[in-house]
Design a protein around this motif. Sequence first.
Motif, PDB file in Angstrom:
ATOM      1  N   SER A   3       8.047   1.265   1.450  1.00  0.00           N
ATOM      2  CA  SER A   3       9.480   1.523   1.529  1.00  0.00           C
ATOM      3  C   SER A   3      10.204   0.783   0.411  1.00  0.00           C
ATOM      4  O   SER A   3       9.753  -0.281  -0.052  1.00  0.00           O
ATOM      5  CB  SER A   3      10.032   1.087   2.885  1.00  0.00           C
ATOM      6  OG  SER A   3      10.246  -0.313   2.910  1.00  0.00           O
ATOM      7  N   LYS A   4      11.323   1.316  -0.006  1.00  0.00           N
ATOM      8  CA  LYS A   4      12.095   0.716  -1.089  1.00  0.00           C
ATOM      9  C   LYS A   4      12.557  -0.687  -0.720  1.00  0.00           C
ATOM     10  O   LYS A   4      12.530  -1.611  -1.547  1.00  0.00           O
ATOM     11  CB  LYS A   4      13.293   1.614  -1.417  1.00  0.00           C
ATOM     12  CG  LYS A   4      14.120   1.122  -2.599  1.00  0.00           C
ATOM     13  CD  LYS A   4      15.245   2.088  -2.925  1.00  0.00           C
ATOM     14  CE  LYS A   4      16.061   1.601  -4.117  1.00  0.00           C
ATOM     15  NZ  LYS A   4      17.164   2.537  -4.447  1.00  0.00           N
ATOM     16  N   THR A   5      12.987  -0.836   0.523  1.00  0.00           N
ATOM     17  CA  THR A   5      13.446  -2.153   0.974  1.00  0.00           C
ATOM     18  C   THR A   5      12.317  -3.168   0.903  1.00  0.00           C
ATOM     19  O   THR A   5      12.502  -4.306   0.435  1.00  0.00           O
ATOM     20  CB  THR A   5      13.994  -2.071   2.410  1.00  0.00           C
ATOM     21  OG1 THR A   5      15.100  -1.187   2.427  1.00  0.00           O
ATOM     22  CG2 THR A   5      14.408  -3.442   2.913  1.00  0.00           C
ATOM     23  N   VAL A   7       9.647  -3.082  -0.953  1.00  0.00           N
ATOM     24  CA  VAL A   7       9.341  -3.358  -2.359  1.00  0.00           C
ATOM     25  C   VAL A   7      10.345  -4.342  -2.942  1.00  0.00           C
ATOM     26  O   VAL A   7       9.981  -5.330  -3.590  1.00  0.00           O
ATOM     27  CB  VAL A   7       9.323  -2.050  -3.174  1.00  0.00           C
ATOM     28  CG1 VAL A   7       9.249  -2.355  -4.678  1.00  0.00           C
ATOM     29  CG2 VAL A   7       8.145  -1.181  -2.761  1.00  0.00           C
ATOM     30  N   ASN A   8      11.635  -4.068  -2.707  1.00  0.00           N
ATOM     31  CA  ASN A   8      12.693  -4.889  -3.300  1.00  0.00           C
ATOM     32  C   ASN A   8      12.736  -6.297  -2.731  1.00  0.00           C
ATOM     33  O   ASN A   8      13.090  -7.249  -3.447  1.00  0.00           O
ATOM     34  CB  ASN A   8      14.049  -4.218  -3.120  1.00  0.00           C
ATOM     35  CG  ASN A   8      14.188  -2.953  -3.941  1.00  0.00           C
ATOM     36  OD1 ASN A   8      13.451  -2.760  -4.928  1.00  0.00           O
ATOM     37  ND2 ASN A   8      15.101  -2.074  -3.561  1.00  0.00           N
ATOM     38  N   ASP A  70       4.916   1.557  -8.682  1.00  0.00           N
ATOM     39  CA  ASP A  70       4.947   2.224  -7.381  1.00  0.00           C
ATOM     40  C   ASP A  70       3.597   2.112  -6.678  1.00  0.00           C
ATOM     41  O   ASP A  70       2.534   2.189  -7.306  1.00  0.00           O
ATOM     42  CB  ASP A  70       5.312   3.698  -7.553  1.00  0.00           C
ATOM     43  CG  ASP A  70       6.757   3.888  -7.986  1.00  0.00           C
ATOM     44  OD1 ASP A  70       7.554   2.936  -7.806  1.00  0.00           O
ATOM     45  OD2 ASP A  70       7.075   4.972  -8.511  1.00  0.00           O
TER      46      ASP A  70
END
Length: 478
Positions: A3-5, A7-8, A70
């Motif tokens: 998920s982007k969250t 990862v960030n 990614d």
Amino acid sequence: MFSKTYVNRVLDPCYQNWRKYFTEISYAVHKAHLVMLRERNIIKPDIAAAIKQGMDSIEKDFVYPETIPDNTEDLYFVFEKELGRRIGEDKAGFLHTARSRNDMDAAVFRIFIRRRILELLDSLAVLAGSLQDRIAGNGGTDPIILYTHGQPANVSTMGHYLGSMLLNIGECAESLCKALNTVNKSPMGACAITATGFPIDRSLVSQLLGFETPVVNSYEAISTSHWLTFPAAALKLLLTDIGRYMADMGHKASCEVGILWFPDSLVQISSIMPQKRNPVILEHVRIQGALAAGILGGIEDIFRNVPFQDVNEAGDAAADEFSRAADLALSCLDLFNETVQNAAIVRDRVYEISASYGICTTELADSMVRDFGISFREAHGLTSAFVKSGNDKKTLRRKYAEAGYGELPYSDAEIDRILSPDNFIAVRTVPGGPAPGGMESVVQAASGVTENLRAVISGIRTTEEKASRELADRYAAL
């Protein structure tokens, strides 16, 4: 796909830490492991040579992406993928034989923390040297007033005062060196948890990476937090002590006390009050030390509820925090060193406070015990009455006579001599006291602090340099 969250907030911050701190160290770990695999005949010569060629080219020209790619967990997988691209995945995959990210990451973290501790010990050695110089000379015999309960208590010397802190630093340095001994053990060969069935040589990898010895138990190697919590606790204690000392020096530098003075180069002014001279260096030593201590306390706490399993998830972020604390601590120590070198005694103010508050009256009582054979409790009562009378010598003589001892043999001049700060210091010759004779043991112990620190630093650095040369030679021979 992560998920982007996630990862960030997790993967990319971890990746950034590895790019910033750990990439160079990880290459050394890869090389040591590769040397061991080949020398133990776990992989064939052509495979070892191909992996070496690929790693050399990566180290030479590969630029890690600015953000984590990614669907990638960490920097190691970026490295492994690039190695496979350059020499073929069939060959690249052999490098990870008989190891895990658990033991590999733990080794990288320990080497990083070892280096940071050595920086701290370097700074402590410089500070200890400055304190030693002040103790042995450079104003070391200047009188100073020491306080208890916030009240003026005894006259001492600057060397005696600074010596107390140097020996305190020495004890903290011993704790930090002991923590370094815990850090300086190799987890390599533990693999994920229970080591491996391959005939690896854990001692060889430990030696090539400059460690003192492997961690004996493979499970402890990947589950212990002591490589981080021990140095965090030791450094926190040191900074707490420095903060207390700064509070004391700030009190002595205050207008109300005024026995410590700092040059204009360490003093700031007020934008509105022309009379102000603010020795704010003392505040910044304390502030930076307190900030670092807070971070270090957090590092200790972070492991409180972590199961006794692998700790890599808590590793890189906590190592980053330790590094941040180390930077603050190094600044704190540098400022403290500047403080030590520039603090000066206001001698007239020391004598003024000594006379005003009867600080040396204890010595008058002691002298009466030594010279006249009366008990200390009786002498204490007589001199207490003397102080309460405003140091009226007639009162002292009257009280002495009323106690049944007749006329006090001391002349007024003799009483003044006994009550002088210089005499108070001179008679305290017992080991550890402020007189020159008493300070001999302090100077000797202070010298030992500096020598021990330098010996530890030199020993670890010599081992590191020897290991680096040996690793380079054996790696080149692949």
